[in-house]
Scaffold this motif. Structure first.
Motif, mmCIF file in Angstrom:
data_model
loop_
_atom_site.group_PDB
_atom_site.id
_atom_site.type_symbol
_atom_site.label_atom_id
_atom_site.label_comp_id
_atom_site.label_asym_id
_atom_site.label_seq_id
_atom_site.Cartn_x
_atom_site.Cartn_y
_atom_site.Cartn_z
ATOM 1 N N GLY A 111 0.808 -1.217 0.000
ATOM 2 C CA GLY A 111 0.000 0.000 0.000
ATOM 3 C C GLY A 111 0.838 1.262 0.000
ATOM 4 O O GLY A 111 0.495 2.260 -0.653
ATOM 5 N N MET A 112 1.976 1.236 0.726
ATOM 6 C CA MET A 112 2.854 2.407 0.756
ATOM 7 C C MET A 112 3.454 2.687 -0.619
ATOM 8 O O MET A 112 3.542 3.833 -1.055
ATOM 9 N N GLU A 113 3.892 1.622 -1.281
ATOM 10 C CA GLU A 113 4.502 1.812 -2.607
ATOM 11 C C GLU A 113 3.478 2.374 -3.592
ATOM 12 O O GLU A 113 3.787 3.266 -4.383
ATOM 13 N N VAL A 114 2.255 1.854 -3.537
ATOM 14 C CA VAL A 114 1.255 2.340 -4.484
ATOM 15 C C VAL A 114 0.783 3.747 -4.094
ATOM 16 O O VAL A 114 0.342 4.526 -4.942
ATOM 17 N N THR A 115 0.920 4.105 -2.808
ATOM 18 C CA THR A 115 0.687 5.486 -2.393
ATOM 19 C C THR A 115 1.698 6.406 -3.062
ATOM 20 O O THR A 115 1.359 7.495 -3.552
ATOM 21 N N ALA A 116 2.958 5.963 -3.086
ATOM 22 C CA ALA A 116 4.000 6.748 -3.763
ATOM 23 C C ALA A 116 3.700 6.878 -5.252
ATOM 24 O O ALA A 116 3.983 7.917 -5.863
ATOM 25 N N VAL A 117 3.138 5.816 -5.842
ATOM 26 C CA VAL A 117 2.760 5.879 -7.255
ATOM 27 C C VAL A 117 1.800 7.038 -7.490
ATOM 28 O O VAL A 117 1.916 7.791 -8.461
ATOM 29 N N GLY A 118 0.816 7.205 -6.600
ATOM 30 C CA GLY A 118 -0.128 8.313 -6.719
ATOM 31 C C GLY A 118 0.565 9.661 -6.660
ATOM 32 O O GLY A 118 0.230 10.592 -7.409
ATOM 33 N N ILE A 119 1.575 9.775 -5.767
ATOM 34 C CA ILE A 119 2.334 11.030 -5.651
ATOM 35 C C ILE A 119 3.108 11.306 -6.931
ATOM 36 O O ILE A 119 3.140 12.434 -7.429
ATOM 37 N N TYR A 120 3.743 10.278 -7.492
ATOM 38 C CA TYR A 120 4.526 10.463 -8.714
ATOM 39 C C TYR A 120 3.635 10.828 -9.899
ATOM 40 O O TYR A 120 3.999 11.653 -10.736
ATOM 41 N N MET A 121 2.455 10.202 -9.988
ATOM 42 C CA MET A 121 1.560 10.505 -11.095
ATOM 43 C C MET A 121 1.025 11.942 -11.003
ATOM 44 O O MET A 121 0.699 12.558 -12.029
ATOM 45 N N ALA A 122 0.966 12.479 -9.786
ATOM 46 C CA ALA A 122 0.520 13.873 -9.614
ATOM 47 C C ALA A 122 1.490 14.862 -10.250
ATOM 48 O O ALA A 122 1.123 16.007 -10.533
ATOM 49 N N TYR A 123 2.722 14.424 -10.508
ATOM 50 C CA TYR A 123 3.704 15.279 -11.197
ATOM 51 C C TYR A 123 3.200 15.647 -12.594
ATOM 52 O O TYR A 123 3.398 16.759 -13.071
ATOM 53 N N TRP A 124 2.527 14.688 -13.258
ATOM 54 C CA TRP A 124 1.993 14.930 -14.605
ATOM 55 C C TRP A 124 0.512 15.302 -14.589
ATOM 56 O O TRP A 124 0.050 16.065 -15.435
ATOM 57 N N PHE A 125 -0.225 14.720 -13.639
ATOM 58 C CA PHE A 125 -1.678 14.908 -13.615
ATOM 59 C C PHE A 125 -2.126 15.402 -12.238
ATOM 60 O O PHE A 125 -2.765 14.655 -11.478
ATOM 61 N N PRO A 126 -1.807 16.636 -11.895
ATOM 62 C CA PRO A 126 -2.127 17.127 -10.544
ATOM 63 C C PRO A 126 -3.617 17.209 -10.259
ATOM 64 O O PRO A 126 -4.033 17.221 -9.093
ATOM 65 N N GLN A 127 -4.454 17.257 -11.303
ATOM 66 C CA GLN A 127 -5.899 17.391 -11.081
ATOM 67 C C GLN A 127 -6.571 16.056 -10.742
ATOM 68 O O GLN A 127 -7.679 16.034 -10.209
ATOM 69 N N VAL A 128 -5.913 14.948 -11.081
ATOM 70 C CA VAL A 128 -6.521 13.626 -10.870
ATOM 71 C C VAL A 128 -6.293 13.185 -9.425
ATOM 72 O O VAL A 128 -5.156 13.218 -8.938
ATOM 73 N N PRO A 129 -7.331 12.768 -8.703
ATOM 74 C CA PRO A 129 -7.152 12.284 -7.325
ATOM 75 C C PRO A 129 -6.164 11.117 -7.275
ATOM 76 O O PRO A 129 -6.186 10.236 -8.148
ATOM 77 N N GLN A 130 -5.334 11.107 -6.239
ATOM 78 C CA GLN A 130 -4.305 10.072 -6.153
ATOM 79 C C GLN A 130 -4.898 8.668 -6.045
ATOM 80 O O GLN A 130 -4.309 7.693 -6.541
ATOM 81 N N TRP A 131 -6.057 8.522 -5.421
ATOM 82 C CA TRP A 131 -6.616 7.188 -5.231
ATOM 83 C C TRP A 131 -6.956 6.512 -6.554
ATOM 84 O O TRP A 131 -6.986 5.277 -6.639
ATOM 85 N N VAL A 132 -7.186 7.306 -7.596
ATOM 86 C CA VAL A 132 -7.472 6.735 -8.918
ATOM 87 C C VAL A 132 -6.264 5.954 -9.419
ATOM 88 O O VAL A 132 -6.381 4.822 -9.918
ATOM 89 N N TRP A 133 -5.063 6.557 -9.274
ATOM 90 C CA TRP A 133 -3.841 5.887 -9.727
ATOM 91 C C TRP A 133 -3.557 4.660 -8.857
ATOM 92 O O TRP A 133 -3.059 3.650 -9.359
ATOM 93 N N VAL A 134 -3.862 4.760 -7.579
ATOM 94 C CA VAL A 134 -3.692 3.609 -6.691
ATOM 95 C C VAL A 134 -4.511 2.422 -7.212
ATOM 96 O O VAL A 134 -4.020 1.296 -7.304
ATOM 97 N N ALA A 135 -5.745 2.678 -7.584
ATOM 98 C CA ALA A 135 -6.618 1.612 -8.069
ATOM 99 C C ALA A 135 -6.128 1.029 -9.396
ATOM 100 O O ALA A 135 -6.073 -0.195 -9.571
ATOM 101 N N VAL A 136 -5.764 1.902 -10.335
ATOM 102 C CA VAL A 136 -5.357 1.448 -11.670
ATOM 103 C C VAL A 136 -4.100 0.586 -11.608
ATOM 104 O O VAL A 136 -4.059 -0.539 -12.144
#
Length: 458
Positions: A111-136
């Motif tokens: 869960g921690m690693e995929v939390t970091a994934v959400g943070i990294y994806m916010a670098y390109w897509f700041p408008q998208v909620p982080q939990w979306v990337w966690v799920a995908v």
């Protein structure tokens, strides 16, 4: 139990397809991830430039652990690994508690690693909620693990190869920038900025060891993977000998160069300090490329941890300490139910990210580290019992042997115990023992109740 062969026979059913090279990459995949690319920012904040000493101490402890674990794994290659060793050499209760503590730790680490994934994806897509990337990305990696171990090994080899290539490129670029470009504001003099090398003192350096230890956690995956290696004894020896050296070089070289490029006060931010380095040296598109690399690193670590924790649940089920369905495999030798239940950390991360996105990473990190650190401590304790029993029974020596026994094994246990105790006095990691000790107590009570029910006559 007559001998360890009974445990090995109990855990058959997985397919032996992993090569020595894939095992090295699995260990690197677990240990070179968010702990380096994101966690290093927290470590720098605690220790300042002395974080280099923090990571050197962590590397020393990892080296001692590899020596102890390597000797036991060469003697007894099995997917239950150190959980099975604790069961055999310390007793069934130790095996039960250790397996479940470690399983829970890696479930949360996923869960921690995929939390970091959400943070990294916010670098390109700041408008998208982080939990979306966690799920995908959770769905993608669970799908990879549900394929055969051969597919998992190939995917992890690819992920880790990208990380290794990126780290080597970072080291080469960083070395040129520091020693060859003569750029103002960049150089070893940055070690003395913001209060000097020991800006946070010895206490800050020791706090940095906590994060450093979390960064190295994952090297023990080699021992778990031994149960699915093509030639277990040979593969384990080769992988153990090369993994720690690579990890030490990756961590210490990259951190040393990073601190020479970015003053430590700027590196200690929530953004990956590696991305910050690329922004400072102004290489076109480099920050975006490196953000992709740290994204792959987090996915790789999550992939490795999901594999490892599912095999620990598989071992628990085969020991009749978890529901039998988790010990079943499909025709490809994949423990499907064990993988699915071990994916719970991704669901926890999705909920935490949805409601507390700012605090999610540190919360998941502080809770997850207890079980993994406890497992490392117990590996040292198990090795003491392992060697003493084998020496007492006059069993032949295994080719891979821990040096300096018993003193270095005792030193490893003492250092790990010291790191765990320190978390209680660190506000950022107070959840570690606050969660971990009640969890251990609960596991112990559950085991005792199960045993009492088993021996009670009908």
């Amino acid at each position: 139990m007559a001998n360890f062969h009974d445990i090995q026979q109990r855990e058959t059913g997985l397919q032996q397809h992993l090569t020595s090279a894939q095992m090295v990459m699995i260990a690197i995949g677990g240990a070179v991830g968010t702990g380096l690319f994101m966690g290093s920012a927290f470590a720098i904040g605690f220790a300042g430039p002395a974080v280099l000493i923090s990571y050197a101490i962590g590397a020393f402890i990892a080296l001692l652990l590899i020596g102890c674990l390597g000797e036991m794994t060469v003697a007894h290659p099995t997917s239950g690994s150190f959980g099975a060793y604790a069961e055999y050499y310390l007793g069934p209760m130790a095996g039960f508690v250790l397996r479940y503590a470690y399983w829970a730790a890696l479930v949360l680490a996923v869960g921690m690693e995929v939390t970091a994934v959400g943070i990294y994806m916010a670098y390109w897509f700041p408008q998208v909620p982080q939990w979306v990337w966690v799920a995908v990305f959770s769905a993608i990696l669970i799908g990879i693990n549900l394929r055969s171990v051969k597919v998992y090994g190939a995917a992890e080899y690819l992920f880790s190869s990208i990380k290794v290539a990126a780290i080597i490129a970072f080291v080469l670029i960083g070395a040129y920038v520091v020693f060859g470009s003569h750029t103002p504001g960049i150089g070893l003099h940055n070690y003395q900025s913001g209060g000097g090398f020991w800006a946070k003192g010895l206490g800050g350096m020791w706090l940095g060891v906590i994060v450093a230890m979390f960064s190295y956690l994952g090297v023990e995956a080699i021992a778990v993977a031994a149960g699915e290696a093509q030639h277990p004894q040979k593969a384990v020896q080769s992988a153990m000998k090369t993994t720690v050296l690579r990890l030490v070089l990756f961590y210490l070289l990259t951190l040393a160069l990073m601190l020479a490029i970015v003053p430590w006060t700027e590196a200690a931010t929530q953004t990956s300090p590696f991305v910050r380095v690329m922004e400072i040296i102004n290489i076109p598109y480099a920050a975006g490329v490196l953000n992709f690399v740290v994204l792959v690193a987090a996915l790789s670590a999550m992939n490795s941890q999901l594999y490892t924790t599912s095999r620990m649940m598989f071992s628990l089920a085969r020991a009749k300490q978890a529901p039998a369905t988790f010990g079943k495999t499909n025709p490809d030798g994949v423990p499907v139910a064990a993988i699915l239940v071990s994916s719970l950390g991704a669901a926890v991360a999705m909920v935490i990210n949805a409601f507390w996105p700012e605090q999610s990473f540190m919360w998941m990190m502080s809770i997850a580290m207890f079980g993994a650190m406890f497992a490392w401590f117990m590996i040292f304790v198990t090795h003491l019992a392992f060697r003493r029993r084998r020496d007492r029974e006059g069993q032949e020596r295994v080719p891979f042997r821990m040096w300096g026994f018993p003193w270095l094994t005792l030193l490893g246990a003492a250092l790990m115990g010291g790191v765990l105790i320190t978390t209680a006095f660190t506000p950022e990691f107070r959840l570690t023992l606050a969660f971990g000790l009640p969890w251990l107590l609960m596991l112990s009570v559950i085991y005792l109740l199960r045993r009492a029910r088993a021996v009670t006559p009908n």
